[in-house]
Design a protein around this motif. Structure first.
Motif, PDB file in Angstrom:
ATOM      1  N   PRO A 213     -27.184  39.179 -26.485  1.00 50.95           N
ATOM      2  CA  PRO A 213     -27.296  40.526 -25.912  1.00 50.95           C
ATOM      3  C   PRO A 213     -26.130  41.448 -26.271  1.00 50.95           C
ATOM      4  O   PRO A 213     -26.348  42.603 -26.630  1.00 50.95           O
ATOM      5  N   ILE A 214     -24.917  40.966 -26.149  1.00 54.29           N
ATOM      6  CA  ILE A 214     -23.768  41.721 -26.672  1.00 54.29           C
ATOM      7  C   ILE A 214     -23.622  41.297 -28.122  1.00 54.29           C
ATOM      8  O   ILE A 214     -23.161  40.204 -28.425  1.00 54.29           O
ATOM      9  N   GLN A 215     -24.035  42.148 -29.029  1.00 55.40           N
ATOM     10  CA  GLN A 215     -24.323  41.711 -30.391  1.00 55.40           C
ATOM     11  C   GLN A 215     -23.078  41.577 -31.269  1.00 55.40           C
ATOM     12  O   GLN A 215     -22.888  42.291 -32.257  1.00 55.40           O
ATOM     13  N   ARG A 216     -22.265  40.614 -30.894  1.00 59.54           N
ATOM     14  CA  ARG A 216     -21.111  40.244 -31.717  1.00 59.54           C
ATOM     15  C   ARG A 216     -20.707  38.818 -31.364  1.00 59.54           C
ATOM     16  O   ARG A 216     -21.019  38.324 -30.270  1.00 59.54           O
ATOM     17  N   PRO A 217     -20.031  38.138 -32.272  1.00 56.52           N
ATOM     18  CA  PRO A 217     -19.463  36.841 -31.893  1.00 56.52           C
ATOM     19  C   PRO A 217     -18.361  37.038 -30.862  1.00 56.52           C
ATOM     20  O   PRO A 217     -17.715  38.094 -30.809  1.00 56.52           O
ATOM     21  N   GLY A 218     -18.130  36.040 -30.039  1.00 57.03           N
ATOM     22  CA  GLY A 218     -16.973  36.071 -29.170  1.00 57.03           C
ATOM     23  C   GLY A 218     -15.705  35.910 -29.980  1.00 57.03           C
ATOM     24  O   GLY A 218     -15.731  35.544 -31.160  1.00 57.03           O
ATOM     25  N   THR A 219     -14.590  36.182 -29.347  1.00 54.47           N
ATOM     26  CA  THR A 219     -13.288  36.003 -29.990  1.00 54.47           C
ATOM     27  C   THR A 219     -12.465  35.022 -29.156  1.00 54.47           C
ATOM     28  O   THR A 219     -12.723  34.835 -27.955  1.00 54.47           O
ATOM     29  N   PRO A 220     -11.458  34.395 -29.769  1.00 54.62           N
ATOM     30  CA  PRO A 220     -10.559  33.556 -28.971  1.00 54.62           C
ATOM     31  C   PRO A 220      -9.942  34.320 -27.805  1.00 54.62           C
ATOM     32  O   PRO A 220      -9.723  33.744 -26.730  1.00 54.62           O
ATOM     33  N   GLU A 221      -9.705  35.600 -27.998  1.00 53.73           N
ATOM     34  CA  GLU A 221      -9.114  36.418 -26.933  1.00 53.73           C
ATOM     35  C   GLU A 221     -10.063  36.549 -25.744  1.00 53.73           C
ATOM     36  O   GLU A 221      -9.621  36.598 -24.588  1.00 53.73           O
ATOM     37  N   ASP A 222     -11.370  36.616 -26.003  1.00 57.20           N
ATOM     38  CA  ASP A 222     -12.346  36.676 -24.915  1.00 57.20           C
ATOM     39  C   ASP A 222     -12.222  35.447 -24.012  1.00 57.20           C
ATOM     40  O   ASP A 222     -12.245  35.550 -22.780  1.00 57.20           O
ATOM     41  N   ILE A 223     -12.101  34.287 -24.628  1.00 59.19           N
ATOM     42  CA  ILE A 223     -11.974  33.046 -23.868  1.00 59.19           C
ATOM     43  C   ILE A 223     -10.619  32.990 -23.170  1.00 59.19           C
ATOM     44  O   ILE A 223     -10.512  32.594 -21.996  1.00 59.19           O
ATOM     45  N   ALA A 224      -9.582  33.413 -23.884  1.00 58.62           N
ATOM     46  CA  ALA A 224      -8.228  33.376 -23.322  1.00 58.62           C
ATOM     47  C   ALA A 224      -8.110  34.267 -22.091  1.00 58.62           C
ATOM     48  O   ALA A 224      -7.462  33.906 -21.109  1.00 58.62           O
ATOM     49  N   ASN A 225      -8.735  35.435 -22.130  1.00 64.51           N
ATOM     50  CA  ASN A 225      -8.671  36.342 -20.980  1.00 64.51           C
ATOM     51  C   ASN A 225      -9.268  35.706 -19.735  1.00 64.51           C
ATOM     52  O   ASN A 225      -8.748  35.852 -18.629  1.00 64.51           O
TER      53      ASN A 225
END
Length: 251
Positions: A213-225
């Protein structure tokens, strides 16, 4: 973020991908960070870069499937940085295999690293947290454990075990002031994912992302936050939860 900057953080698989993103964020927030990883060159490079930027960081080559190596690493952490307050159990492997021809050795290695490695990572750290009456544990599982994963049954099984372990520890450790949660990422843009793309093992990440739905891969920063929040005092009433940082790919 209301979190004591003197609390010591251990990040397994901390020298690349999601683990590196987590290590960088906690280090930038002023935490002493121990990065445990098997990739010696990456460990030396990334820990040196963080130290050069002013972080208090310790890089330790560690195979989490080896209890002796984990305990030796923790002794070094306590001696150099202090008691362990936060553990992010991120180290893991992922290898595709047809279940019909999956070898016993490949199955066992997956379990040894991804599940038993989490056991080795967490159990020796709990005494420090119990003594302080405060602790935070975040395991990094996988959406594969929630939805299943073709040609990665052994991987999904190992990560499903991590989710079950997380829930059980959340119940057991809550009276000690320790919270335990898991983040099951979906598609994350990491060097490992890009290597799989380059080898033709998976479609381009941007193509896969169109199904999210959010049309991009996640980033390590997304998980880190998300890890930073779960390890803060603001998250003191959150335990035993799956925090789905996945762009909506699993709801």
């Amino acid at each position: 973020m209301t979190i004591n900057s003197k609390r010591v953080v251990v990040v397994t698989g901390g020298a690349s991908g999601i683990g590196l993103g987590i290590s960088k964020l906690f280090a930038a927030s002023g935490h002493p960070v121990a990065m445990l990883d098997m990739q010696e060159a990456a460990l030396e490079r990334e820990s040196a870069a963080l130290a050069a930027a002013g972080a208090k960081v310790l890089g330790l080559k560690t195979d989490v499937s080896d209890r002796g190596q984990v305990e030796a690493a923790y002794a070094a952490v306590r001696k150099t940085l202090g008691p362990i307050a936060i553990v992010i159990a991120n180290a893991g492997i992922s290898v595709s295999a047809d279940f019909r021809t999956l070898s016993i050795e490949a199955w066992q290695r997956m379990i040894d690293v991804n599940l038993t490695g989490v056991f080795h990572t967490l159990q020796p750290a709990i005494a420090d947290m119990a003594d302080a009456k405060w602790g935070r544990i975040v395991t990094i599982s996988s959406q594969a454990a929630q939805s299943g994963a073709q040609d990665r049954a052994h991987y999904a099984a190992s990560k499903g075990g991590v989710i079950g372990l997380t829930r059980s520890l959340a119940r057991e450790l809550a009276p000690l002031g320790i919270t335990v949660n898991t983040i099951p990422p979906s598609l994350v843009d990491t060097p490992l994912a890009r290597a799989g793309e380059a080898a033709g093992q998976v479609p381009p990440l941007e193509v896969i992302a169109q199904m999210i739905p959010i049309q991009r891969p996640g980033t390590p920063e997304d998980i880190a936050n998300a890890c930073e929040f779960l390890c803060s005092d603001k998250a003191s009433y959150i335990t035993g939860q799956e925090i789905n940082v996945n762009g909506g790919s699993w709801m």
